[in-house]
Structures are given as structure tokens and as C-alpha cells.
Design a protein around this motif. Structure first.
Motif, PDB file in Angstrom:
ATOM      1  N   MET A   1       0.843  -1.151   0.000  1.00 57.47           N
ATOM      2  CA  MET A   1       0.000   0.000   0.000  1.00 57.47           C
ATOM      3  C   MET A   1       0.897   1.224   0.000  1.00 57.47           C
ATOM      4  SD  MET A   1      -2.714   1.227   2.860  1.00 57.47           S
ATOM      5  CE  MET A   1      -3.730  -0.151   2.490  1.00 57.47           C
ATOM      6  N   ILE A   2       0.564   2.184  -0.842  1.00 58.07           N
ATOM      7  CA  ILE A   2       1.324   3.423  -0.939  1.00 58.07           C
ATOM      8  C   ILE A   2       0.423   4.579  -0.539  1.00 58.07           C
ATOM      9  CG2 ILE A   2       2.549   4.972  -2.497  1.00 58.07           C
ATOM     10  CD1 ILE A   2       3.308   2.527  -4.150  1.00 58.07           C
ATOM     11  N   LEU A   3       0.910   5.446   0.340  1.00 53.33           N
ATOM     12  CA  LEU A   3       0.179   6.631   0.772  1.00 53.33           C
ATOM     13  C   LEU A   3       0.681   7.835  -0.010  1.00 53.33           C
ATOM     14  CD1 LEU A   3       0.382   6.044   4.611  1.00 53.33           C
ATOM     15  CD2 LEU A   3      -1.493   5.441   3.089  1.00 53.33           C
ATOM     16  N   VAL A   4      -0.234   8.603  -0.608  1.00 53.63           N
ATOM     17  CA  VAL A   4       0.163   9.776  -1.391  1.00 53.63           C
ATOM     18  C   VAL A   4      -0.606  10.999  -0.928  1.00 53.63           C
ATOM     19  CG1 VAL A   4       0.797   8.452  -3.447  1.00 53.63           C
ATOM     20  CG2 VAL A   4      -1.522   9.325  -3.215  1.00 53.63           C
ATOM     21  N   ASP A   5      -0.027  12.167  -1.152  1.00 49.35           N
ATOM     22  CA  ASP A   5      -0.674  13.447  -0.869  1.00 49.35           C
ATOM     23  C   ASP A   5      -1.231  13.974  -2.185  1.00 49.35           C
ATOM     24  OD1 ASP A   5      -1.412  16.042  -0.296  1.00 49.35           O
ATOM     25  OD2 ASP A   5       0.338  16.438   0.961  1.00 49.35           O
ATOM     26  N   LEU A   6      -2.527  13.914  -2.355  1.00 50.52           N
ATOM     27  CA  LEU A   6      -3.151  14.335  -3.607  1.00 50.52           C
ATOM     28  C   LEU A   6      -3.118  15.844  -3.795  1.00 50.52           C
ATOM     29  CD1 LEU A   6      -6.176  11.896  -3.705  1.00 50.52           C
ATOM     30  CD2 LEU A   6      -3.972  11.705  -4.868  1.00 50.52           C
ATOM     31  N   ALA A  18       0.895  -4.259   3.526  1.00 46.52           N
ATOM     32  CA  ALA A  18      -0.466  -4.400   4.035  1.00 46.52           C
ATOM     33  C   ALA A  18      -0.891  -5.857   4.161  1.00 46.52           C
ATOM     34  CB  ALA A  18      -1.438  -3.629   3.155  1.00 46.52           C
ATOM     35  N   LEU A  19      -1.067  -6.543   3.059  1.00 49.06           N
ATOM     36  CA  LEU A  19      -1.578  -7.912   3.073  1.00 49.06           C
ATOM     37  C   LEU A  19      -0.693  -8.809   2.209  1.00 49.06           C
ATOM     38  CD1 LEU A  19      -5.323  -7.030   2.561  1.00 49.06           C
ATOM     39  CD2 LEU A  19      -4.236  -7.638   4.704  1.00 49.06           C
ATOM     40  N   SER A  20      -0.726 -10.098   2.490  1.00 50.29           N
ATOM     41  CA  SER A  20       0.102 -11.023   1.717  1.00 50.29           C
ATOM     42  C   SER A  20      -0.556 -11.453   0.412  1.00 50.29           C
ATOM     43  CB  SER A  20       0.424 -12.257   2.561  1.00 50.29           C
ATOM     44  OG  SER A  20      -0.776 -12.917   2.925  1.00 50.29           O
ATOM     45  N   ALA A  21      -1.846 -11.193   0.245  1.00 51.01           N
ATOM     46  CA  ALA A  21      -2.559 -11.558  -0.975  1.00 51.01           C
ATOM     47  C   ALA A  21      -3.325 -10.351  -1.499  1.00 51.01           C
ATOM     48  CB  ALA A  21      -3.515 -12.720  -0.706  1.00 51.01           C
ATOM     49  N   GLY A  31     -11.528   7.437  11.862  1.00 50.36           N
ATOM     50  CA  GLY A  31     -10.764   8.265  12.788  1.00 50.36           C
ATOM     51  C   GLY A  31      -9.293   8.205  12.426  1.00 50.36           C
ATOM     52  N   LYS A  32      -8.471   7.758  13.372  1.00 50.27           N
ATOM     53  CA  LYS A  32      -7.031   7.647  13.103  1.00 50.27           C
ATOM     54  C   LYS A  32      -6.615   6.224  12.716  1.00 50.27           C
ATOM     55  CE  LYS A  32      -5.783   7.040  17.946  1.00 50.27           C
ATOM     56  NZ  LYS A  32      -4.929   7.517  19.024  1.00 50.27           N
ATOM     57  N   TYR A  33      -7.591   5.358  12.412  1.00 50.89           N
ATOM     58  CA  TYR A  33      -7.302   3.967  12.078  1.00 50.89           C
ATOM     59  C   TYR A  33      -7.548   3.682  10.600  1.00 50.89           C
ATOM     60  CZ  TYR A  33      -7.293   3.531  17.091  1.00 50.89           C
ATOM     61  OH  TYR A  33      -7.004   3.708  18.425  1.00 50.89           O
ATOM     62  N   LEU A  34      -6.586   3.038   9.958  1.00 52.32           N
ATOM     63  CA  LEU A  34      -6.703   2.618   8.569  1.00 52.32           C
ATOM     64  C   LEU A  34      -6.896   1.107   8.563  1.00 52.32           C
ATOM     65  CD1 LEU A  34      -6.477   3.279   5.526  1.00 52.32           C
ATOM     66  CD2 LEU A  34      -4.030   2.799   5.741  1.00 52.32           C
ATOM     67  N   LEU A  35      -8.017   0.652   8.017  1.00 50.87           N
ATOM     68  CA  LEU A  35      -8.354  -0.777   7.989  1.00 50.87           C
ATOM     69  C   LEU A  35      -8.292  -1.294   6.555  1.00 50.87           C
ATOM     70  CD1 LEU A  35     -11.264   0.211  10.138  1.00 50.87           C
ATOM     71  CD2 LEU A  35      -9.699  -1.542  10.960  1.00 50.87           C
ATOM     72  N   VAL A  36      -7.625  -2.437   6.390  1.00 49.03           N
ATOM     73  CA  VAL A  36      -7.489  -3.072   5.078  1.00 49.03           C
ATOM     74  C   VAL A  36      -7.752  -4.560   5.256  1.00 49.03           C
ATOM     75  CG1 VAL A  36      -5.941  -3.422   3.110  1.00 49.03           C
ATOM     76  CG2 VAL A  36      -5.661  -1.405   4.534  1.00 49.03           C
ATOM     77  N   GLU A  41      -7.435 -12.276   5.537  1.00 50.02           N
ATOM     78  CA  GLU A  41      -6.815 -11.564   6.645  1.00 50.02           C
ATOM     79  C   GLU A  41      -7.246 -10.087   6.666  1.00 50.02           C
ATOM     80  OE1 GLU A  41      -2.596 -11.905   5.952  1.00 50.02           O
ATOM     81  OE2 GLU A  41      -2.865 -11.398   3.861  1.00 50.02           O
ATOM     82  N   ALA A  42      -6.978  -9.436   7.783  1.00 47.68           N
ATOM     83  CA  ALA A  42      -7.266  -8.012   7.937  1.00 47.68           C
ATOM     84  C   ALA A  42      -6.158  -7.373   8.765  1.00 47.68           C
ATOM     85  CB  ALA A  42      -8.604  -7.806   8.617  1.00 47.68           C
ATOM     86  N   VAL A  43      -5.879  -6.103   8.479  1.00 51.67           N
ATOM     87  CA  VAL A  43      -4.879  -5.354   9.258  1.00 51.67           C
ATOM     88  C   VAL A  43      -5.458  -4.001   9.621  1.00 51.67           C
ATOM     89  CG1 VAL A  43      -2.836  -6.512   8.333  1.00 51.67           C
ATOM     90  CG2 VAL A  43      -3.741  -4.511   7.171  1.00 51.67           C
TER      91      VAL A  43
END
Length: 50
Positions: A1-6, A18-21, A31-36, A41-43
Motif C-alpha cells: 500500500m502506498i500513501l500519497v498526498d493528492l 499491508a496484506l500477503s494476498a 478516525g485515526k485507524y486505517l483498515l485493510v 486476513e485483515a490489518v
């Protein structure tokens, strides 16, 4: 996963393993949590505040 400033023409802010698959779901910001997740699986990442 790549975070960018648009607002800064897609400037890369960081990269996270982020994930293995593959996942077809959208990341979710709560809020301050990023869910994927995928079908196996989930992170959850706690993002830094400003």
C-alpha cells in the motif's frame, strides 16, 4: 500500500506492507485507524495525528 498526498501532485508520503494476498476492497479510514482486508486476513494501522 502506498500513501500519497493528492494536494501535492501525488507526492509519495510512505509505503506500508499491508496484506500477503490481493485485495479488491477499498481501504477504510475510521478516525485515526486505517483498515485493510481481503478474504483471508485483515490489518489495522494507527495513523499519526497532526
Amino acid at each position: 500500500m502506498i500513501l500519497v498526498d493528492l494536494e501535492k501532485e501525488g507526492t509519495v508520503l510512505g509505503q506500508l506492507p499491508a496484506l500477503s494476498a490481493k485485495t479488491w476492497t477499498h481501504p477504510t479510514l475510521a478516525g485515526k485507524y486505517l483498515l485493510v482486508r481481503n478474504s483471508v486476513e485483515a490489518v489495522c494501522y494507527e495513523l499519526p495525528g497532526k
